[in-house]
Write a protein that holds these residues in place. Structure first.
Motif, PDB file in Angstrom:
ATOM      1  N   UNK A  13       0.843  -1.285   0.023  1.00 35.38           N
ATOM      2  CA  UNK A  13       0.003   0.016   0.032  1.00 35.38           C
ATOM      3  C   UNK A  13       0.983   1.198  -0.169  1.00 35.38           C
ATOM      4  N   UNK A  14       1.808   1.184   0.809  1.00 38.92           N
ATOM      5  CA  UNK A  14       2.950   2.375   0.860  1.00 38.92           C
ATOM      6  C   UNK A  14       3.243   2.493  -0.782  1.00 38.92           C
ATOM      7  N   UNK A  15       3.953   1.423  -1.348  1.00 36.40           N
ATOM      8  CA  UNK A  15       4.399   1.558  -2.631  1.00 36.40           C
ATOM      9  C   UNK A  15       3.156   2.152  -3.813  1.00 36.40           C
ATOM     10  N   UNK A  16       2.096   1.783  -3.543  1.00 37.29           N
ATOM     11  CA  UNK A  16       0.992   2.305  -4.133  1.00 37.29           C
ATOM     12  C   UNK A  16       0.644   3.946  -3.925  1.00 37.29           C
ATOM     13  N   UNK A  53      -2.380   3.665   9.530  1.00 37.51           N
ATOM     14  CA  UNK A  53      -3.074   4.787  10.253  1.00 37.51           C
ATOM     15  C   UNK A  53      -1.998   5.492  11.249  1.00 37.51           C
ATOM     16  N   UNK A  54      -1.469   4.594  11.948  1.00 36.02           N
ATOM     17  CA  UNK A  54      -0.539   5.348  13.088  1.00 36.02           C
ATOM     18  C   UNK A  54       0.658   6.160  12.250  1.00 36.02           C
ATOM     19  N   UNK A  55       0.927   5.491  11.258  1.00 38.19           N
ATOM     20  CA  UNK A  55       2.385   6.108  10.445  1.00 38.19           C
ATOM     21  C   UNK A  55       1.752   7.272   9.628  1.00 38.19           C
ATOM     22  N   UNK A  56       0.547   7.613   9.601  1.00 42.16           N
ATOM     23  CA  UNK A  56      -0.083   8.689   9.011  1.00 42.16           C
ATOM     24  C   UNK A  56      -0.120   8.494   7.325  1.00 42.16           C
ATOM     25  N   UNK A  70      -3.906  12.981   3.057  1.00 36.83           N
ATOM     26  CA  UNK A  70      -3.070  13.955   2.422  1.00 36.83           C
ATOM     27  C   UNK A  70      -1.852  14.067   3.354  1.00 36.83           C
ATOM     28  N   UNK A  71      -0.552  14.241   2.779  1.00 32.10           N
ATOM     29  CA  UNK A  71       0.469  14.417   3.469  1.00 32.10           C
ATOM     30  C   UNK A  71       0.410  15.781   4.121  1.00 32.10           C
TER      31      UNK A  71
END
Length: 232
Positions: A13-16, A53-56, A70-71
């Motif tokens: 998911x992070x990669x996407x 979620x915890x990592x934002x 949104x970052x």
């Protein structure tokens, strides 16, 4: 060694998100879809989503699903050390004064203490290449029986000074950075003969009960100090 499945879900998911396949506001695959895709239980999927979620990276809306967050473009990570910065390292210090005082009205307000609460005041000068580059003041709430060992104070950073009485892992820190012109006292300590601007770093330390335990103010010559921060 293969990653645990919940970590594989996180990394995919992070990669996407990082490649733009998933954009801020996009709905990520449902828990059922992820369970089928990775052939795992709902508990495993939820573990991975909770970490995201915890990592934002994502946020969840009950009954609707999880969405790409949104970052935070205003958040930076700053690594601050009293003894080292991008321009120079502090090579030596001089202890000017260590004494116990009663708090000024400003200290009473900043540290939320009564007028009769004793404070340890520590004043130091920092040197680099034999040049005075910073003047430092520390105000630590006095605890009965607290030893004042000048040799230990001389080179210690603020968290190190209070670490004997509060675990460094329990210390919460607030940092405020500002610019100002030196007053007569600071000009005298730093041997300044013109109005060199100062970078003022104010540190406020709290214990595990979120009670203030000390205030530190370091006045760096602006031409001898530079800080760096980066976004995560």
């Amino acid at each position: 060694m293969a990653l645990p499945v919940y970590l594989k879900i996180i990394e995919d998911i992070k990669e996407d998100i990082k490649t733009g396949k998933l954009k801020p506001g996009d709905l990520i695959p449902s828990e059922n879809t992820l369970c089928d895709k990775y052939n795992v239980s709902r508990m495993t999927v939820r573990k991975g989503l909770a970490i995201l979620v915890n990592e934002g990276y994502i946020y969840s809306i009950p009954g609707k699903g999880s969405f790409v967050k949104e970052p935070d473009s205003e958040k930076y990570i700053l690594h601050y050390s009293e003894m080292s910065n991008l321009i120079n390292n502090i090579e030596s210090t001089r202890l000017i004064e260590v004494k116990i005082i009663l708090p000024t009205p400003k200290l009473m307000d900043t540290l939320h203490i009564a007028a009769n609460r004793k404070i340890i005041l520590i004043k130091r000068l920092f040197y680099s290449n034999s040049e005075k580059v910073a003047y430092d003041e520390k105000y630590i709430i006095y605890i009965k029986g607290m030893p004042i060992v000048e040799k230990e104070i001389k080179y210690a950073t603020f968290p190190e000074i209070v670490a004997k009485h509060t675990s460094p892992f329990a210390i919460k820190k607030e940092l405020t950075i500002s610019a100002q012109l030196p007053d007569e006292e600071i000009m005298k300590h730093l041997s300044l003969y013109n109005t060199v601007p100062l970078m003022v770093v104010e540190q406020k330390l709290f214990n595990s009960q979120n009670k203030a335990i000390g205030l530190g103010i370091t006045y760096f010559r602006g031409d001898y100090c530079k800080l760096f921060a980066y976004s995560s």
